[in-house]
Scaffold this active site. Structure first.
Site, PDB file in Angstrom:
ATOM      1  N   GLU A 204       0.821  -1.221   0.000  1.00 60.30           N
ATOM      2  CA  GLU A 204       0.000   0.000   0.000  1.00 60.30           C
ATOM      3  C   GLU A 204       0.851   1.265   0.000  1.00 60.30           C
ATOM      4  O   GLU A 204       0.587   2.197  -0.756  1.00 60.30           O
ATOM      5  CB  GLU A 204      -0.957   0.020   1.197  1.00 60.30           C
ATOM      6  CG  GLU A 204      -2.293  -0.661   0.936  1.00 60.30           C
ATOM      7  CD  GLU A 204      -2.221  -2.166   1.044  1.00 60.30           C
ATOM      8  OE1 GLU A 204      -1.173  -2.671   1.500  1.00 60.30           O
ATOM      9  OE2 GLU A 204      -3.185  -2.843   0.673  1.00 60.30           O
TER      10      GLU A 204
ATOM     11  N   HIS B 186     -10.704  -5.026  10.171  1.00 65.56           N
ATOM     12  CA  HIS B 186     -11.350  -4.842   8.873  1.00 65.56           C
ATOM     13  C   HIS B 186     -12.667  -4.076   8.955  1.00 65.56           C
ATOM     14  O   HIS B 186     -13.396  -4.029   7.975  1.00 65.56           O
ATOM     15  CB  HIS B 186     -11.630  -6.199   8.212  1.00 65.56           C
ATOM     16  CG  HIS B 186     -10.444  -6.797   7.533  1.00 65.56           C
ATOM     17  ND1 HIS B 186      -9.442  -7.424   8.207  1.00 65.56           N
ATOM     18  CD2 HIS B 186     -10.106  -6.863   6.220  1.00 65.56           C
ATOM     19  CE1 HIS B 186      -8.536  -7.868   7.351  1.00 65.56           C
ATOM     20  NE2 HIS B 186      -8.910  -7.537   6.136  1.00 65.56           N
TER      21      HIS B 186
END
Lengths: 426, 377
Positions: free
Chosen positions: B100, B169
């Site tokens: 990322e 998450h």
């Protein structure tokens, strides 16, 4: 140069002292292992073990790509090139010395990181670039900006926090930008600039391959030895190799990350060796010798421009001052400092060009004088320039200032006549 | 009926997804059952709305490209980029390694040079590994460079609480990114929002954080011919009044707009007329629309999935207290996610995110139809 080759271009006198100085068992692998694992295509190499039994870094001189001897290549520079290199290095040195003075006089503030001692790297690489090529720097960015052609007065005024600075006083010492010169920062966090530089290189490739533009621009990412322990460095080595991006990763290994010795921070101190595992050539060069840096830079930049992908270059260098002007610099050994001072890159170049009769002593003196005046003029310009007006506070947050949203009257706040006068509430 | 249809689409599209399992646990009640629209309107899922917006903008401008994990050959972890690789090729639909920080920074660097990258985060949770580039490299560059370097980039992906995936998450990043100058933060609810706001984000010259919701992806909404037109876009910074009302204002974004509409329906049966504002844009925040509504209804309930402290609701409360204090007839009610990391167990998870009944209760309290919290305590 095969894409897996690794090169070493080092000074004739060993930097082995760095290894000798440390008595911890971590900092260097046995020389035999270095040779075996480097995957290098050495034309000549030597290794030795110090009296203390401490292995010395593999040293090999006179090795460049295409089996070309470095010595012959060096003689090839013209007087004009020599003068350009000398002038750029002297400018970098004088400018930074002036920054120290101005900092202590309270004319600039915050963190100011000076580049003294590392000039051969900036000059060796950036003076080879075209105006369209991109440079991405770190917090130690003044001299990269100067080498890329940003006027000294604009950099000085930026450091003084003045409206005439290259970023109108909104960037500061660690955030130099110049669109015109394709200097895109100025990244103050370790490793942060590398992905952005890789993105700039990506845009060159995209322009060529998707937009079908005629674009062979190259990007150079400068960063230090401390960064080479950071994940973003490895992430970008991987993607730059994977996508064959036109970028050169230039490590300015000055051996110290603030007070953390490179040899205490990394499992294998030979940074250039981290290239070949990604399919990137790794090159080690004496970063105190601008001509050697320039030779390596020529190959690496040409390779990127040809579309053959990235190169990792480790420049062995040294900063003559502390990490920043706020650093008491107590951890570095005076012997180490003295050893590197004796290899001052400006003195080295001066000696070389005089010995080879490339330029005369008076020509160099004329440059020294010219730079002195230029830096003085930059200070006068910066000092007499106005501070940014109050109206500037709200400008440039967005390219489209509608990002400031809608005011109580239902209109965009940026349409309020008082918006940039500092009277609008935001 | 409708909610069932929406669910089928969702499951069908997700059969291949590694995350498909999660969706079996979504309670059916999360799908708004109240939707009035003319039969002449077409229906479109949010997924298709996003997909067509991407497609049209890539088609219109060759500088637009999509990069992220699984966006290409896999057709998107949530199939938002389905078909784009075939149409635009691997040079413009770029499968990245799982890095990322690296690929977000690469996107930002490309945007410095005038390309218009769309960086997809498989979920916004992963943007935390790249937040340095979103904030430092993207949001601040135009300012630091005194306008020399603008950064036309979109960071997009599903945001907010999913189902059964645990604390790492399931989180809403609206307040995080909305607190940062230099960013624009959008959060669509319907297919109209998704199309209009994504197109606006891609065309915008500044960095935009675009917060989608995976539970909404499979939901269908009516869309007009205007919305389907390739030139359609929604102005950034304008909220939408989804449902007019006179007794209480409910502000919400993303999935919570659906919940608020359901709550409004329930409240209507009790004679309370609720006005539901779909914020659409978290930054800039449409304070004017919110305050105008509160001045009319004199009562405010803010709804969000994110954490309560320093949240979007907190900012809205501050705005209303600053600008419309004298209009308030009741304390502001703030509905937010519980102030805990998301638990895994389904019963606890349900307690940790706002439910329709929470909104109904809060609105009733605001209208003095229930005992206010302060009095009960």
């Amino acid at each position: 140069m095969s894409s897996f080759s690794a090169l070493k271009i080092l000074p004739s006198h060993p930097i082995a002292g760095e290894y000798r100085r440390h008595s911890t068992p971590f900092h260097a692998a046995p020389a035999s292992r270095l040779l075996r694992s480097s995957g290098a295509n050495y034309l000549s190499s030597t290794s030795s073990v110090t009296a203390a039994g401490r292995p010395v870094r593999v040293l090999s001189a006179n090795v460049v790509s295409n089996e070309k001897q470095i010595g012959s290549a060096l003689a090839a520079i013209t007087s004009k090139e020599a003068l350009d290199l000398y002038e750029d290095m002297v400018l970098g040195r004088s400018f930074e010395d002036m920054c120290a003075q101005m900092y202590y006089r309270g004319k600039m503030f915050g963190f100011v990181h000076l580049y003294n001692g590392q000039e051969a790297v900036s000059t060796g690489f950036i003076r080879l670039l075209t105006a369209r090529d991109t440079v991405v720097s770190t917090y130690r960015d003044h001299v990269h900006a100067l080498s890329k052609g940003v006027p000294a007065r604009a950099v000085m005024a930026e450091l003084f926090g003045k409206a005439t600075g290259c970023c109108r006083g909104q960037g500061g010492s660690m955030h130099m930008f110049s669109r015109e010169h394709n200097l895109i920062g100025g990244f103050a966090f370790i490793g942060e600039g590398i992905p952005v530089a890789t993105g700039a290189a990506f845009s060159s490739k995209y322009r060529r391959e998707v937009l079908k533009e005629n674009c062979d621009d190259v990007t150079i990412a400068f960063f230090g030895d401390g960064t080479c322990n950071n994940g973003q460095f490895f992430e970008c080595l991987n993607m730059a190799a994977l996508w064959k991006l036109p970028i050169v990763f230039v490590v300015e290994n000055n051996l110290w990350a603030i007070g953390m010795s490179h040899f205490r921070a990394t499992s294998d101190p030979e940074i250039w060796k981290k290239g070949p595992p990604f399919g990137i050539p790794g090159v080690h060069v004496d970063g105190m010798d601008v001509l050697k840096v320039r030779e390596v830079a020529k190959d690496a930049v040409a390779r990127a421009r040809r579309g053959d992908g990235p190169t990792l270059v480790e420049c062995e260098t040294y900063r003559f001052r502390g990490h920043s002007l706020a650093d008491p610099d107590e951890l570095r050994n005076p012997d180490e400092k003295a050893r590197y001072s004796s290899r001052d890159p400006i003195a080295t170049l001066k000696k070389y060009v005089l010995e080879h009769n490339l330029v005369s002593e008076s020509e160099l003196k004329a440059i020294d004088k010219k730079i002195d005046e230029l830096v003085e003029e930059a200070v006068e310009f910066a000092d007499s320039s106005p501070a940014p007006p109050r109206s500037q506070l709200l400008e440039n947050v967005f390219a489209d200032p509608k990002g400031f949203g809608i005011g109580p009257d239902g209109k965009y706040r940026c349409e309020d006549p008082g918006f940039t006068q500092g009277t609008a509430q935001v | 009926m409708l909610s069932f249809a929406g669910r089928k689409v969702l499951c069908g599209k997700f059969s291949a997804s590694v995350l498909g399992k999660a969706f079996e646990r979504i309670p059916r009640a999360t799908y708004p059952s109240t939707r009035n629209y003319s039969s002449s309107l077409k229906e479109m899922t949010v997924r298709d709305a996003l997909n067509t917006a991407l497609d049209e903008e890539m088609s219109a401008d060759p500088k637009v490209f999509l990069m992220g994990e699984e966006v290409g050959e896999y057709q998107g972890a949530y199939k938002i980029s389905k078909g784009l690789l075939d149409k635009y090729g691997p040079e413009r639909v770029i499968d990245t390694p799982i890095t990322e920080a690296g690929f977000t920074g690469i996107g930002v660097g490309a945007a410095y040079y005038g390309l218009r990258p769309i960086v997809e985060f498989m979920t916004f949770n992963f943007s935390m590994q790249a937040i340095d580039h979103i904030i430092n490299s993207a949001a601040k560059s135009n300012y630091m460079s005194a306008g020399q370097i603008s950064v036309p980039i979109v960071f997009r992906g599903p945001n907010g609480a999913a189902a059964g995936v645990g604390a790492q998450h399931s989180q809403c990043y609206a307040a995080w990114y909305a607190s940062c100058p230099g960013l624009k933060v959008l959060s669509p609810y319907s297919s109209e929002d998704a199309r209009g706001l994504l197109k606006a984000a891609i065309r915008d010259p500044d960095p935009v954080v675009f917060l989608e919701n995976e539970i909404l992806y499979g939901e269908s909404f009516p869309v007009s011919a205007e919305v389907l037109d390739s030139s359609f876009s929604i102005p950034i910074g304008k909220a939408k009044i989804e449902r007019g009302g006179k007794d209480v204002t409910i502000t919400a974004f993303s999935k919570m707009v659906g919940y608020s509409l359901q709550a409004a329906e329930i409240l209507a049966k009790d004679g309370i007329s609720a006005e539901v504002i779909n914020l659409r844009s978290i930054r800039p925040l449409d304070r004017a629309t919110i305050n105008a509504s509160v001045r009319k209804t004199n009562r405010l309930v803010t709804v969000e999935e994110g954490f309560p402290q320093h949240g979007v609701g907190a900012e809205i409360c501050a705005s209303v207290v600053e600008e419309s204090f004298e209009y308030l007839d009741a304390p502001v009610e703030r509905i937010a996610g519980a102030d805990v990391p998301m638990p895994y167990a389904p019963n606890l998870e349900r307690l940790a995110v706002p439910q329709v009944e929470d909104i109904v209760r809060a609105a009733k309290r605001a209208c003095y139809r229930l005992v206010p919290k302060s009095a009960a305590a």
